[in-house]
Design an enzyme around this catalytic site. Structure first.
Site, mmCIF file in Angstrom:
data_model
loop_
_atom_site.group_PDB
_atom_site.id
_atom_site.type_symbol
_atom_site.label_atom_id
_atom_site.label_comp_id
_atom_site.label_asym_id
_atom_site.label_seq_id
_atom_site.Cartn_x
_atom_site.Cartn_y
_atom_site.Cartn_z
ATOM 1 N N LYS A 1 0.856 -1.184 0.000
ATOM 2 C CA LYS A 1 0.000 0.000 0.000
ATOM 3 C C LYS A 1 0.895 1.239 0.000
ATOM 4 C CE LYS A 1 -3.848 0.886 0.788
ATOM 5 N NZ LYS A 1 -4.636 0.720 2.009
ATOM 6 N N HIS A 2 0.724 2.096 -0.983
ATOM 7 C CA HIS A 2 1.447 3.367 -1.051
ATOM 8 C C HIS A 2 2.957 3.179 -0.924
ATOM 9 C CE1 HIS A 2 -2.145 5.750 -1.404
ATOM 10 N NE2 HIS A 2 -2.693 5.057 -0.427
ATOM 11 N N ASN B 1 12.330 6.182 7.450
ATOM 12 C CA ASN B 1 12.923 5.177 8.322
ATOM 13 C C ASN B 1 11.959 4.010 8.495
ATOM 14 O OD1 ASN B 1 15.358 6.552 8.981
ATOM 15 N ND2 ASN B 1 14.309 7.727 10.552
ATOM 16 N N HIS C 1 13.817 5.233 -0.593
ATOM 17 C CA HIS C 1 12.978 6.420 -0.810
ATOM 18 C C HIS C 1 12.602 6.496 -2.286
ATOM 19 C CE1 HIS C 1 13.513 8.211 3.184
ATOM 20 N NE2 HIS C 1 14.778 7.868 3.093
#
Length: 393
Positions: A68-69, A232, A393
């Site tokens: 999810k996302h 993180n 990221h």
């Protein structure tokens, strides 16, 4: 697999970002077998595929992830389910789940609330057993290296025929250099290819040295999960699956709290009172997941109030008392925890201990490593320094 070089998308991250597409000079490494994928669908799919491919190779078992996302809500390998698993993970109707089905049932069951509307990834061919379970779940799409005819027929019937089904080329290897553009600026970096296996766990720095095979497997599950989780991040794993993922927090302590709180809920969903909640037959699976989470949390009183419980249950459930909750959680032991970067203080270890963590893997390299090691020693934990940071990221 015939490769197209460009694929138009419904829209970008948001509906007002209408001009959206994906492309690859050598052709896209996947084919659309059903539906029309969106921008976030593909971010989830391609990250999730990398996770399950790597996890399956590391553990020698089928693997699945629920994304999810652009972070995993859960990830797991295909170990068999017992009766408690089947009840807690809402898999009672799957009479003889295949290994790949077991992997996805476990992955979705790590955090069923967060997996609502997920994107699924499988390391192996999607079979009818997996598709039959997935048919009853709220999900946006799936990526796998193949589908049986029966599975494809089932999946094409989801979401009014619009369920996204992607077939990945399992032999595809991306270029060694990754590129992305942010605000008109192009970034380049080498792909993160450091190998995650038992060799990462050889540098055990605590007084307790032993890492049983099950603990080593669970630490590998946690580390691979973290490689594809927005940083993180901290992951707790047990029984071949992630049971709590704390993603995208600025503080590592907050990551640990989030992951450990989720792991506690995973454990509490197996409490006899949670398993015996007397839901009305017409209450659907998402509503059952939401109500179970509320029953186990601080807002249980609101759920059990007159006028509320009657909409969900045939009779008013008996509350789960604080002492019952404490006793149940205190029995948890042998949980593994991994962190994508070093712990700067011992506070995360203190929190992890309350969720039954006994095995830890983190890169090491903090000026307070000695403090973190001492905290592990106080709780009899074995901790390995991997020497490998896993920011994503």
């Amino acid at each position: 697999m015939e490769r197209v070089r460009e694929l138009p998308l419904k829209y970008g991250c948001n509906p007002h970002q209408g001009e959206a597409r994906v492309s690859a000079p050598g052709g896209l490494p996947f084919a659309v077998r059903n539906g029309r994928p969106g921008y976030i669908n593909l971010l989830d799919a391609l990250n999730a595929w990398q996770l399950v491919r790597e996890l399956s190779a590391a553990c020698g078992l089928p693997a699945a992830a629920s994304f999810k996302h652009v972070s995993p809500a859960g990830a797991a390998v295909g170990l068999p389910l017992d009766d408690i698993d089947r009840r807690a993970l809402r898999a009672e109707a799957v009479l003889d789940p295949s290994p790949v089905a077991c992997a996805y049932i476990r992955a979705r069951g790590a955090d069923r609330l967060s997996s609502f509307g997920d994107f699924v990834a499988l390391s192996d061919v999607c079979d009818a057993s997996t598709a039959a379970f997935l048919r009853r779940e709220v999900s946006d799409g799936i990526i796998a290296p193949g589908y049986t005819d029966e599975a494809l027929t089932i999946l094409r019937g989801k979401r009014g025929g619009n369920y996204v089904v992607l077939e990945i080329d399992p032999a595809f290897e991306p270029p060694a250099v990754e590129r992305r553009e942010v605000f008109g600026v192009t970034f380049e970096q080498a792909r993160s290819t450091a190998r995650i296996d038992e060799d990462c766990l050889r540098n055990v720095v605590t007084a307790r040295k032993a890492l049983p095979p099950e603990a080593a497997r669970d630490l590998i599950v946690a580390l691979v999960t973290l490689r594809y989780t927005q940083s993180n991040s901290v992951c707790l794993a047990f029984g071949g699956q992630a049971v709590g993922v704390g993603a995208g927090q600025q503080s590592r302590l907050h990551c640990t709290r989030l992951a450990a709180d989720k792991a506690d809920l995973w454990r509490l969903r197996r409490h006899p009172k949670a398993l015996a909640l007397p839901f009305l037959p017409e209450v659907g699976r998402p509503a059952r997941d939401n109500a179970t989470e509320q029953y186990l949390g601080p807002d249980a009183g609101e759920l059990l109030a007159d006028g509320v419980w009657q909409t969900l249950f045939a009779e008013r459930p008996e509350p789960l008392a604080a002492d019952e909750r404490a006793v149940w959680l205190a029995a948890t032991d042998g949980v593994s925890l991994a962190s994508d970067a070093f712990f700067p203080f011992g506070d995360s270890i203190e929190r992890a201990a309350r969720s039954g963590v006994r095995y830890v893997a983190e890169p090491g390299g903090s000026v307070r490593d000695a403090e973190v090691i001492a905290a592990c020693d106080r709780y009899g934990m074995a901790m390995a320094f991997t020497g490998m940071r896993l920011f994503h990221h």
